[in-house]
Every structure is written in C-alpha cells, then in structure tokens.
Motif scaffolding. Structure first.
Motif, short mmCIF file in Angstrom:
data_model
loop_
_atom_site.label_atom_id
_atom_site.label_comp_id
_atom_site.label_asym_id
_atom_site.label_seq_id
_atom_site.Cartn_x
_atom_site.Cartn_y
_atom_site.Cartn_z
N GLY A 17 0.69 -1.48 0.28
CA GLY A 17 -0.63 0.34 0.19
C GLY A 17 0.99 1.63 0.10
N PHE A 18 1.81 0.99 0.46
CA PHE A 18 2.39 2.24 0.92
C PHE A 18 4.13 2.61 0.21
CE2 PHE A 18 6.31 4.88 3.40
CZ PHE A 18 5.57 5.94 3.68
N VAL A 19 5.02 1.36 0.17
CA VAL A 19 5.53 1.09 -0.29
C VAL A 19 5.79 1.37 -1.80
CG1 VAL A 19 8.51 0.77 -0.31
CG2 VAL A 19 7.51 1.34 1.91
N ALA A 20 5.20 0.87 -1.94
CA ALA A 20 5.00 0.59 -3.83
C ALA A 20 3.99 1.15 -4.25
CB ALA A 20 4.13 -0.92 -3.59
N GLU A 21 3.30 1.37 -3.41
CA GLU A 21 2.82 3.32 -4.25
C GLU A 21 3.32 4.16 -4.00
OE1 GLU A 21 -0.20 6.64 -2.93
OE2 GLU A 21 -0.42 5.50 -1.72
N PHE A 22 4.63 4.80 -3.90
CA PHE A 22 5.45 5.95 -3.85
C PHE A 22 6.32 5.71 -5.12
CE2 PHE A 22 9.69 5.66 -1.40
CZ PHE A 22 9.08 4.76 0.23
N LEU A 23 6.44 4.36 -4.72
CA LEU A 23 7.61 3.60 -6.17
C LEU A 23 7.17 3.67 -7.46
CD1 LEU A 23 9.31 0.72 -4.13
CD2 LEU A 23 10.13 2.81 -4.59
N HIS A 24 6.07 3.56 -7.34
CA HIS A 24 5.21 3.34 -8.82
C HIS A 24 5.05 4.39 -9.24
CE1 HIS A 24 1.50 2.87 -10.81
NE2 HIS A 24 1.87 1.97 -10.81
N LYS A 25 4.75 5.56 -8.68
CA LYS A 25 4.82 6.34 -8.46
C LYS A 25 6.12 7.90 -9.33
CE LYS A 25 0.37 8.95 -6.07
NZ LYS A 25 0.05 8.89 -4.48
#
Length: 120
Positions: A17-25
């Motif tokens: 939820g948190f880490v993958a979201e900012f990496l993806h963005k």
C-alpha cells in the motif's frame, strides 16, 4: 535508459500500500520479495491492484501495476539477481526479519556489475 527497478522486501499492507505506491508514482518497476506463499502467489496471479487512501477530502484510489513478485524462500538466486540489477532496495519487515534479508542483500551487492550506487 532502461526503466528504474526497486526491490522491496515485505509484501504486507505497508509494502503493497504505502511503499509500492510511492515507488510506482516515481516510475519504478517494483519487485516484491517475501516468504509468505499466499501473498506472493496473489501478486503473481494479478497484473494490478488498487490502493485506496482515506483522508479529510474523502477517498482517493490508485492502481498499482508494473510489478513482479518472488518468493525468497524458494528463489534466493533470483532475488540476488534482481537486487544486483536494481536501483533501490526497500523493506517493510519486522526487526527480527532483518537478519534474514541482510545476507541476501550483501550477496547481491557483491554480484553487482553496475557502476552506479545501490540505495538500500
């Protein structure tokens, strides 16, 4: 230039939820690494998932795609290769797990052929 790659240890709620979201963005392909069979299998069976943030302005949903998942319990050599060719390594695991992932990260750093530094 090839796409940036991040290897993330921990496929739980914080990682997905948190880490993958900012990496993806930030434009990274995310390679999830975990030992939990159900989490890795679920990630491998889907091409995307949705993260929903709830805040004072209501709900906002984001689709996370461009990821892969590896079970380090069975495929340590693949994990070493992914880290050796990654731009960044992140983790969202409990403190007792760090002693298990540190040797894998060390092996990958030794195997690294890239001249650019690896952020861990």
């Amino acid at each position: 230039m090839s796409q940036k790659k991040a290897v993330h240890f921990g496929g739980g709620n914080i990682g997905r939820g948190f880490v993958a979201e900012f990496l993806h963005k930030s434009g990274y392909e995310v390679v999830f690494v975990d030992v939990m069979d159900k989490i890795i299998e679920a990630l491998q069976e889907t091409k995307s998932y949705t993260v929903t943030e709830i805040g004072p302005d209501g709900e906002t949903s984001f689709t996370i795609d461009n990821y892969r998942a590896i079970n380090s319990k069975y495929e340590e050599a693949k994990v070493v290769h992914e880290i050796a060719t990654a731009d960044i390594v992140t983790c969202a695991v409990g403190p007792n797990i760090l002693k298990f992932i540190a040797p894998v990260i060390a092996k990958a750093i030794e195997a690294r052929k890239e001249s650019n530094p690896l952020a861990v």
